[in-house]
Design a protein around this motif. Structure first.
Motif, PDB file in Angstrom:
ATOM      1  N   LEU A  72      82.924  -5.658  62.869  1.00  0.00           N
ATOM      2  CA  LEU A  72      84.042  -5.038  63.582  1.00  0.00           C
ATOM      3  C   LEU A  72      83.865  -3.525  63.680  1.00  0.00           C
ATOM      4  O   LEU A  72      84.078  -2.926  64.735  1.00  0.00           O
ATOM      5  CB  LEU A  72      85.360  -5.367  62.875  1.00  0.00           C
ATOM      6  CG  LEU A  72      85.923  -6.770  63.076  1.00  0.00           C
ATOM      7  CD1 LEU A  72      87.120  -6.996  62.163  1.00  0.00           C
ATOM      8  CD2 LEU A  72      86.321  -6.983  64.533  1.00  0.00           C
ATOM      9  N   ASN A  91      80.820  -2.772  66.081  1.00  0.00           N
ATOM     10  CA  ASN A  91      80.952  -3.124  67.494  1.00  0.00           C
ATOM     11  C   ASN A  91      82.299  -2.761  68.112  1.00  0.00           C
ATOM     12  O   ASN A  91      82.403  -2.632  69.333  1.00  0.00           O
ATOM     13  CB  ASN A  91      80.717  -4.634  67.676  1.00  0.00           C
ATOM     14  CG  ASN A  91      79.341  -5.062  67.196  1.00  0.00           C
ATOM     15  OD1 ASN A  91      78.341  -4.426  67.502  1.00  0.00           O
ATOM     16  ND2 ASN A  91      79.287  -6.144  66.424  1.00  0.00           N
ATOM     17  N   HIS A  92      83.321  -2.633  67.274  1.00  0.00           N
ATOM     18  CA  HIS A  92      84.661  -2.373  67.808  1.00  0.00           C
ATOM     19  C   HIS A  92      85.358  -1.283  66.991  1.00  0.00           C
ATOM     20  O   HIS A  92      86.520  -1.435  66.610  1.00  0.00           O
ATOM     21  CB  HIS A  92      85.501  -3.658  67.786  1.00  0.00           C
ATOM     22  CG  HIS A  92      84.853  -4.819  68.469  1.00  0.00           C
ATOM     23  ND1 HIS A  92      84.783  -4.932  69.843  1.00  0.00           N
ATOM     24  CD2 HIS A  92      84.231  -5.918  67.964  1.00  0.00           C
ATOM     25  CE1 HIS A  92      84.164  -6.055  70.157  1.00  0.00           C
ATOM     26  NE2 HIS A  92      83.811  -6.668  69.043  1.00  0.00           N
ATOM     27  N   GLN A  94      85.741   9.178  63.982  1.00  0.00           N
ATOM     28  CA  GLN A  94      86.614   8.018  63.804  1.00  0.00           C
ATOM     29  C   GLN A  94      86.640   7.571  62.346  1.00  0.00           C
ATOM     30  O   GLN A  94      87.674   7.119  61.843  1.00  0.00           O
ATOM     31  CB  GLN A  94      86.154   6.873  64.710  1.00  0.00           C
ATOM     32  CG  GLN A  94      86.459   7.118  66.180  1.00  0.00           C
ATOM     33  CD  GLN A  94      86.042   5.960  67.058  1.00  0.00           C
ATOM     34  OE1 GLN A  94      86.778   4.996  67.238  1.00  0.00           O
ATOM     35  NE2 GLN A  94      84.839   6.046  67.622  1.00  0.00           N
ATOM     36  N   SER A 109      86.498   1.649  67.760  1.00  0.00           N
ATOM     37  CA  SER A 109      87.677   2.248  68.393  1.00  0.00           C
ATOM     38  C   SER A 109      88.909   1.363  68.229  1.00  0.00           C
ATOM     39  O   SER A 109      90.007   1.854  67.933  1.00  0.00           O
ATOM     40  CB  SER A 109      87.414   2.495  69.882  1.00  0.00           C
ATOM     41  OG  SER A 109      86.360   3.414  70.057  1.00  0.00           O
ATOM     42  N   MET A 110      88.722   0.056  68.397  1.00  0.00           N
ATOM     43  CA  MET A 110      89.837  -0.873  68.239  1.00  0.00           C
ATOM     44  C   MET A 110      90.308  -0.928  66.786  1.00  0.00           C
ATOM     45  O   MET A 110      91.508  -0.982  66.509  1.00  0.00           O
ATOM     46  CB  MET A 110      89.421  -2.271  68.708  1.00  0.00           C
ATOM     47  CG  MET A 110      89.190  -2.389  70.203  1.00  0.00           C
ATOM     48  SD  MET A 110      90.691  -2.035  71.155  1.00  0.00           S
ATOM     49  CE  MET A 110      91.744  -3.381  70.615  1.00  0.00           C
ATOM     50  N   VAL A 111      89.345  -0.906  65.863  1.00  0.00           N
ATOM     51  CA  VAL A 111      89.691  -0.904  64.438  1.00  0.00           C
ATOM     52  C   VAL A 111      90.476   0.353  64.089  1.00  0.00           C
ATOM     53  O   VAL A 111      91.488   0.301  63.370  1.00  0.00           O
ATOM     54  CB  VAL A 111      88.415  -0.999  63.572  1.00  0.00           C
ATOM     55  CG1 VAL A 111      88.750  -0.770  62.095  1.00  0.00           C
ATOM     56  CG2 VAL A 111      87.750  -2.354  63.747  1.00  0.00           C
ATOM     57  N   THR A 112      90.038   1.481  64.621  1.00  0.00           N
ATOM     58  CA  THR A 112      90.721   2.750  64.357  1.00  0.00           C
ATOM     59  C   THR A 112      92.141   2.734  64.906  1.00  0.00           C
ATOM     60  O   THR A 112      93.095   3.130  64.221  1.00  0.00           O
ATOM     61  CB  THR A 112      89.936   3.920  64.981  1.00  0.00           C
ATOM     62  OG1 THR A 112      88.597   3.922  64.467  1.00  0.00           O
ATOM     63  CG2 THR A 112      90.603   5.247  64.652  1.00  0.00           C
ATOM     64  N   LEU A 113      92.297   2.269  66.141  1.00  0.00           N
ATOM     65  CA  LEU A 113      93.626   2.205  66.756  1.00  0.00           C
ATOM     66  C   LEU A 113      94.546   1.269  65.980  1.00  0.00           C
ATOM     67  O   LEU A 113      95.714   1.606  65.715  1.00  0.00           O
ATOM     68  CB  LEU A 113      93.502   1.743  68.208  1.00  0.00           C
ATOM     69  CG  LEU A 113      94.819   1.589  68.990  1.00  0.00           C
ATOM     70  CD1 LEU A 113      95.556   2.923  69.061  1.00  0.00           C
ATOM     71  CD2 LEU A 113      94.554   1.038  70.389  1.00  0.00           C
ATOM     72  N   ALA A 114      94.028   0.105  65.608  1.00  0.00           N
ATOM     73  CA  ALA A 114      94.833  -0.857  64.848  1.00  0.00           C
ATOM     74  C   ALA A 114      95.238  -0.281  63.496  1.00  0.00           C
ATOM     75  O   ALA A 114      96.374  -0.483  63.034  1.00  0.00           O
ATOM     76  CB  ALA A 114      94.048  -2.154  64.656  1.00  0.00           C
ATOM     77  N   THR A 115      94.326   0.460  62.874  1.00  0.00           N
ATOM     78  CA  THR A 115      94.623   1.070  61.574  1.00  0.00           C
ATOM     79  C   THR A 115      95.701   2.136  61.703  1.00  0.00           C
ATOM     80  O   THR A 115      96.592   2.238  60.850  1.00  0.00           O
ATOM     81  CB  THR A 115      93.345   1.689  60.974  1.00  0.00           C
ATOM     82  OG1 THR A 115      92.326   0.688  60.884  1.00  0.00           O
ATOM     83  CG2 THR A 115      93.616   2.251  59.589  1.00  0.00           C
TER      84      THR A 115
END
Length: 220
Positions: free
Chosen positions: A184, A187-188, A120, A190-196
């Motif tokens: 972020l 802990n998150h 990621q 995957s969410m950071v990657t998706l948002a990016t």
């Protein structure tokens, strides 16, 4: 569009010794100085630089004037540039992963570092490459060959100043941005990657339309 790719790869081929030196420098920094992740960030700017150079080559000596007398639409020209950027981003990411993997293996004597967090992180690096391309393409179209060096300074200097400004502003108001970002990512991720990924995709769509408007405003 195939002809445009052949043209650009011919340009890139002329600079093969320079790119070989840069790759060897990245390998040396990762392997001998035991900084495997250095090469990921180091290689992330190369796709944008190469793409900028191909645009400069196209525009030199009124090259756009000759190019667009051929049966080449401006839309197709830009689509080819962004497609080339995608390919270059993947190529340099592959090289960076290979080199950093060698560096990690030398340190850890295992491949345990090849986990989801590492992959990621590589994807985030790729998104940064594409974000740079989103900025650099309309700038390259606007400035063309005559002011390409100025364009490079504007792009990379602008990115540096923007990041520095955000950093110092958050420090000044007492907002601990570093801790929030670290939290972020930890802990998150995957969410950071998706948002990016989504953010970078939107940036490139906007970049394409800006570049197209700039091309349409020019007289060839």
């Amino acid at each position: 569009m195939k002809g445009l790719f052949i043209k650009d790869f011919s340009y890139i081929k002329e600079s093969k010794l320079l790119f070989l030196f840069l790759v060897l420098f990245g390998f040396g920094s990762s392997y001998f100085y035991k900084k495997p992740t250095f090469v990921l960030g180091y290689f992330s700017v190369f796709p944008g630089i190469i793409l900028m150079s191909t645009i400069s080559y196209d525009s030199i000596n009124h090259g756009f004037t000759s190019l667009f007398t051929l049966p080449i639409k401006k839309e197709d020209y830009l689509k080819q540039k962004y497609s080339l950027g995608i390919l270059l981003g993947l190529l340099f990411l592959f090289l960076a992963i290979c080199i950093s993997s060698i560096g990690y293996y030398r340190i850890q004597q295992s491949f345990h570092f090849l986990n989801s967090d590492f992959l990621q992180g590589c994807l985030l690096t790729l998104m940064f490459s594409y974000f740079v391309i989103a900025i650099i393409t309309p700038v390259g179209v606007y400035f063309e060959a005559q002011r390409s060096q100025l364009a490079m300074i504007i792009v990379f200097g602008g990115i540096f100043l923007f990041v520095a400004l955000i950093y110092f502003l958050t420090k000044f108001i007492g907002f601990d941005l570093e801790t929030i970002i670290d939290s972020l990512i930890e802990n998150h991720l995957s969410m950071v990657t998706l948002a990016t990924v989504i953010f970078t995709f939107i940036c490139n769509i906007i970049s394409y339309h800006i570049s197209l408007k700039l091309l349409n405003k020019k007289e060839y």
